[in-house]
Design a protein around this motif. Structure first.
Motif, PDB file in Angstrom:
ATOM      1  N   ALA A 137       0.895  -1.355  -0.053  1.00  0.00           N
ATOM      2  CA  ALA A 137       0.055  -0.047   0.012  1.00  0.00           C
ATOM      3  C   ALA A 137       1.072   1.085   0.013  1.00  0.00           C
ATOM      4  O   ALA A 137       0.453   2.386  -0.626  1.00  0.00           O
ATOM      5  N   VAL A 174      -8.904  -1.688  -7.002  1.00  0.00           N
ATOM      6  CA  VAL A 174      -8.947  -0.431  -6.072  1.00  0.00           C
ATOM      7  C   VAL A 174      -9.482   0.438  -7.162  1.00  0.00           C
ATOM      8  O   VAL A 174      -9.289   0.755  -8.254  1.00  0.00           O
ATOM      9  N   PRO A 204      -4.111   3.907  -0.582  1.00  0.00           N
ATOM     10  CA  PRO A 204      -3.580   3.087   0.308  1.00  0.00           C
ATOM     11  C   PRO A 204      -4.615   2.574   1.491  1.00  0.00           C
ATOM     12  O   PRO A 204      -4.555   1.275   1.765  1.00  0.00           O
ATOM     13  N   MET A 245      -6.439   0.019  -0.132  1.00  0.00           N
ATOM     14  CA  MET A 245      -5.746  -1.466  -0.388  1.00  0.00           C
ATOM     15  C   MET A 245      -5.710  -2.076   1.139  1.00  0.00           C
ATOM     16  O   MET A 245      -5.802  -3.319   1.208  1.00  0.00           O
ATOM     17  N   LEU A 246      -5.385  -1.449   2.098  1.00  0.00           N
ATOM     18  CA  LEU A 246      -5.500  -1.890   3.461  1.00  0.00           C
ATOM     19  C   LEU A 246      -6.807  -2.647   3.733  1.00  0.00           C
ATOM     20  O   LEU A 246      -6.898  -3.766   4.574  1.00  0.00           O
TER      21      LEU A 246
END
Length: 219
Positions: free
Chosen positions: A58, A149, A157, A160-161
């Motif tokens: 990420a 995404v 980020p 993605m997490l």
């Protein structure tokens, strides 16, 4: 993020995770070598290690590993060496395992009580190291995760997490199922101390074999 986005990614993860691979071999080997409890702790540690990899991806560092042959090779051999070390330790200490029915010796028996060498925190830490040093996890997260995404939604980020939690949960469930299945076999054949020692040695050999396979795997 939309529900369809998460579900589509989950479907892709199921295909990748359910099919037996290195993670499954590690879980089965650990279960045969040290028992179900050790395997579950290793699974939890491996999941945390894998999620740390997702955090690295990420932050944009996953592409560095994916594109750098030197970095990939260093991570690959470090992980392979650690797996071989764990396998050797399992074989060396195969007589220290606890019988599935309990650690106490039968009445009138001169056999000593047998306990798994080490403790929960050690097994958990080892799982974390295995997860972090698995180069394929970097490649999978770097190659597949970004495809799900939504670029227009912003805060990539964070997306993605959040998405990385999906394979984490799926892996916890499927790996635990493998651990319980291997644990049942270990309990059935482990009523004899000699058979239990043999099972532990088989588990150690499986982990060593996984380490060797990892070392020979190309990017």
């Amino acid at each position: 993020m939309t529900a369809q986005q998460v579900l589509t990614f989950a479907a892709a993860c199921v295909v990748l995770i359910v099919v037996p691979g290195p993670a499954v071999m590690f879980v089965i080997g650990r279960t045969l070598a040290e028992g179900r409890r050790s395997a579950i702790l290793s699974i939890l540690g491996n999941s945390i290690g894998s999620y740390l990899v997702a955090a690295v991806v990420a932050l944009g560092l996953g592409n560095v590993l994916a594109k750098s042959e030197i970095v990939f090779t260093v991570v690959k051999y470090a992980g392979a060496a650690y797996l071989v070390y764990l396998g050797v330790q399992a074989i060396r200490h195969r007589r220290d395992v606890t019988a599935p029915t309990g650690s106490a010796s039968p009445p009138g028996s001169d056999a000593p009580s047998r306990r798994v060498r080490g403790n929960g925190p050690r097994q958990f830490r080892q799982g974390v190291v295995v997860g972090i040093t698995n180069p394929k996890v970097y490649i999978v997260f770097a190659a597949i995760l970004p495809q799900f995404v939504r670029a227009g939604a912003g805060n990539l980020p964070a997306q993605m997490l959040v998405l990385a939690l999906v394979p984490l949960v799926i892996g916890l469930v499927t790996d635990s199922a493998w651990a319980f299945a291997a644990g049942a076999a270990r309990a059935f054949f482990g009523k004899s101390p000699r058979r239990l020692e043999a099972f532990s040695a088989v588990g150690g050999c499986a982990i060593i074999g996984l380490g060797v396979t990892t070392a020979l795997t190309k990017a």
